[in-house]
Write a protein that holds these residues in place. Structure first.
Motif, PDB file in Angstrom:
ATOM      1  N   MET A  52       0.849  -1.180   0.000  1.00 35.23           N
ATOM      2  CA  MET A  52       0.000   0.000   0.000  1.00 35.23           C
ATOM      3  C   MET A  52       0.888   1.234   0.000  1.00 35.23           C
ATOM      4  N   TYR A  53       0.533   2.170  -0.842  1.00 37.98           N
ATOM      5  CA  TYR A  53       1.304   3.408  -0.963  1.00 37.98           C
ATOM      6  C   TYR A  53       0.425   4.604  -0.663  1.00 37.98           C
ATOM      7  N   GLU A  54       1.052   5.623  -0.103  1.00 36.21           N
ATOM      8  CA  GLU A  54       0.387   6.901   0.060  1.00 36.21           C
ATOM      9  C   GLU A  54       0.786   7.749  -1.138  1.00 36.21           C
ATOM     10  N   LEU A  55      -0.199   8.152  -1.940  1.00 35.01           N
ATOM     11  CA  LEU A  55       0.033   9.054  -3.055  1.00 35.01           C
ATOM     12  C   LEU A  55      -0.405  10.442  -2.631  1.00 35.01           C
ATOM     13  N   ARG A  56       0.498  11.414  -2.825  1.00 37.68           N
ATOM     14  CA  ARG A  56       0.155  12.802  -2.490  1.00 37.68           C
ATOM     15  C   ARG A  56       0.957  13.734  -3.370  1.00 37.68           C
ATOM     16  N   ARG A  57       0.559  14.986  -3.347  1.00 35.35           N
ATOM     17  CA  ARG A  57       1.286  16.006  -4.106  1.00 35.35           C
ATOM     18  C   ARG A  57       2.722  16.109  -3.617  1.00 35.35           C
ATOM     19  N   GLU A  58       3.609  16.324  -4.561  1.00 28.12           N
ATOM     20  CA  GLU A  58       5.003  16.561  -4.195  1.00 28.12           C
ATOM     21  C   GLU A  58       5.091  17.881  -3.442  1.00 28.12           C
ATOM     22  N   ARG A  59       5.852  17.884  -2.347  1.00 25.91           N
ATOM     23  CA  ARG A  59       6.060  19.092  -1.540  1.00 25.91           C
ATOM     24  C   ARG A  59       7.485  19.590  -1.729  1.00 25.91           C
ATOM     25  N   TYR A  60       7.705  20.802  -1.300  1.00 22.81           N
ATOM     26  CA  TYR A  60       9.046  21.386  -1.397  1.00 22.81           C
ATOM     27  C   TYR A  60      10.076  20.488  -0.712  1.00 22.81           C
ATOM     28  N   ALA A  61       9.723  19.908   0.418  1.00 22.50           N
ATOM     29  CA  ALA A  61      10.649  19.053   1.169  1.00 22.50           C
ATOM     30  C   ALA A  61      10.986  17.760   0.413  1.00 22.50           C
ATOM     31  N   ASP A  62      10.205  17.406  -0.614  1.00 21.49           N
ATOM     32  CA  ASP A  62      10.434  16.182  -1.391  1.00 21.49           C
ATOM     33  C   ASP A  62      11.408  16.374  -2.548  1.00 21.49           C
ATOM     34  N   ILE A  63      11.653  17.610  -2.942  1.00 16.90           N
ATOM     35  CA  ILE A  63      12.331  17.890  -4.211  1.00 16.90           C
ATOM     36  C   ILE A  63      13.643  17.138  -4.359  1.00 16.90           C
ATOM     37  N   TRP A  64      14.532  17.219  -3.406  1.00 11.11           N
ATOM     38  CA  TRP A  64      15.850  16.627  -3.584  1.00 11.11           C
ATOM     39  C   TRP A  64      15.794  15.100  -3.523  1.00 11.11           C
ATOM     40  N   GLU A  65      14.878  14.560  -2.761  1.00 10.89           N
ATOM     41  CA  GLU A  65      14.716  13.116  -2.726  1.00 10.89           C
ATOM     42  C   GLU A  65      14.171  12.600  -4.067  1.00 10.89           C
ATOM     43  N   VAL A  66      13.234  13.355  -4.633  1.00  7.68           N
ATOM     44  CA  VAL A  66      12.690  12.999  -5.947  1.00  7.68           C
ATOM     45  C   VAL A  66      13.780  13.107  -7.015  1.00  7.68           C
ATOM     46  N   GLU A  67      14.565  14.168  -6.958  1.00 11.14           N
ATOM     47  CA  GLU A  67      15.665  14.317  -7.926  1.00 11.14           C
ATOM     48  C   GLU A  67      16.649  13.150  -7.809  1.00 11.14           C
ATOM     49  N   GLY A 108       3.229  -2.334 -10.312  1.00 11.76           N
ATOM     50  CA  GLY A 108       2.134  -1.530 -10.843  1.00 11.76           C
ATOM     51  C   GLY A 108       2.123  -0.094 -10.347  1.00 11.76           C
ATOM     52  N   LEU A 109       3.183   0.317  -9.657  1.00 13.56           N
ATOM     53  CA  LEU A 109       3.210   1.661  -9.097  1.00 13.56           C
ATOM     54  C   LEU A 109       3.289   2.737 -10.177  1.00 13.56           C
ATOM     55  N   GLY A 110       4.037   2.485 -11.253  1.00 13.26           N
ATOM     56  CA  GLY A 110       4.102   3.459 -12.342  1.00 13.26           C
ATOM     57  C   GLY A 110       2.730   3.721 -12.931  1.00 13.26           C
ATOM     58  N   GLY A 111       1.982   2.657 -13.168  1.00 14.75           N
ATOM     59  CA  GLY A 111       0.626   2.798 -13.692  1.00 14.75           C
ATOM     60  C   GLY A 111      -0.291   3.523 -12.726  1.00 14.75           C
ATOM     61  N   LEU A 112      -0.139   3.233 -11.452  1.00 17.35           N
ATOM     62  CA  LEU A 112      -0.936   3.916 -10.436  1.00 17.35           C
ATOM     63  C   LEU A 112      -0.642   5.419 -10.434  1.00 17.35           C
ATOM     64  N   LEU A 113       0.628   5.783 -10.524  1.00 18.29           N
ATOM     65  CA  LEU A 113       0.997   7.206 -10.570  1.00 18.29           C
ATOM     66  C   LEU A 113       0.434   7.890 -11.815  1.00 18.29           C
ATOM     67  N   ILE A 114       0.500   7.205 -12.954  1.00 23.26           N
ATOM     68  CA  ILE A 114      -0.030   7.779 -14.197  1.00 23.26           C
ATOM     69  C   ILE A 114      -1.536   7.976 -14.095  1.00 23.26           C
ATOM     70  N   GLU A 115      -2.257   6.938 -13.731  1.00 21.85           N
ATOM     71  CA  GLU A 115      -3.721   7.035 -13.696  1.00 21.85           C
ATOM     72  C   GLU A 115      -4.205   8.036 -12.645  1.00 21.85           C
ATOM     73  N   GLU A 116      -3.605   8.026 -11.471  1.00 19.22           N
ATOM     74  CA  GLU A 116      -4.011   8.966 -10.422  1.00 19.22           C
ATOM     75  C   GLU A 116      -3.747  10.407 -10.851  1.00 19.22           C
ATOM     76  N   SER A 117      -2.590  10.653 -11.409  1.00 21.18           N
ATOM     77  CA  SER A 117      -2.263  12.025 -11.804  1.00 21.18           C
ATOM     78  C   SER A 117      -3.135  12.492 -12.963  1.00 21.18           C
ATOM     79  N   LEU A 118      -3.363  11.631 -13.939  1.00 20.33           N
ATOM     80  CA  LEU A 118      -4.240  12.023 -15.052  1.00 20.33           C
ATOM     81  C   LEU A 118      -5.675  12.225 -14.580  1.00 20.33           C
ATOM     82  N   GLY A 119      -6.093  11.492 -13.574  1.00 19.44           N
ATOM     83  CA  GLY A 119      -7.426  11.688 -13.009  1.00 19.44           C
ATOM     84  C   GLY A 119      -7.602  13.048 -12.357  1.00 19.44           C
TER      85      GLY A 119
END
Length: 160
Positions: free
Chosen positions: A1-16, A88-99
């Protein structure tokens, strides 16, 4: 189970760091990055996925661009940590964001058609990414039915 949420400023360097891990060195030299220079990502659509321990498992970003004179979303980059791929996480990110993209008519990306076609993406004829980009990898999906009809031309930075 994953928590999907908007990227925050504090996430930027970890995402990079995740993008650096998942993509080849020099990823920022790609033509798609020139379209992102000086333009903020679309905050409502740029998501992170964290596991129950808070560890970053995946991320997706979107950028506004223009195709000819038409506004569009540019999906990417999207990455899933190598230890989480195949779940299936990539697909989940795509579908959730497009939604969440109700304020947009169309979305495009540069990617592998066999993977992205399962999310409704098709090759865009007449849409030109800045070189060097293989035209077979320029894909689009309608958010609003018919929104890619008659949309052609060079993909440009949003502020251009």
């Amino acid at each position: 189970m994953y928590e999907l949420r908007r990227e925050r400023y504090a996430d930027i360097w970890e995402v990079e760091a995740l993008f650096d891990l998942c993509f080849a060195p020099g990823r920022e030299a790609l033509s798609s990055y020139r379209l992102r220079d000086g333009v903020a990502p679309v905050a409502d659509l740029s998501l992170v996925a964290r596991d129950p321990h808070g560890i970053l498992a995946g991320a997706v970003r979107y950028w506004p661009v223009r195709v000819g004179d038409a506004p569009a979303l540019l999906l990417g980059p999207i990455a899933v940590h190598p230890t989480r791929q195949g779940e299936g996480l990539g697909g989940l990110l795509i579908e959730e964001s497009l939604g969440r993209a109700a304020d947009w008519d169309r979305v495009m990306l540069v990617g592998d058609a066999p993977y992205y076609s399962r999310f409704g993406f098709r090759r865009l004829d007449g849409v030109e990414m800045p070189p060097p980009t293989n035209p077979d990898r320029v894909l689009g999906r309608e958010i609003v039915s018919g929104s890619w009809k008659d949309v052609t031309g060079l993909v440009r930075r949003w502020s251009a």
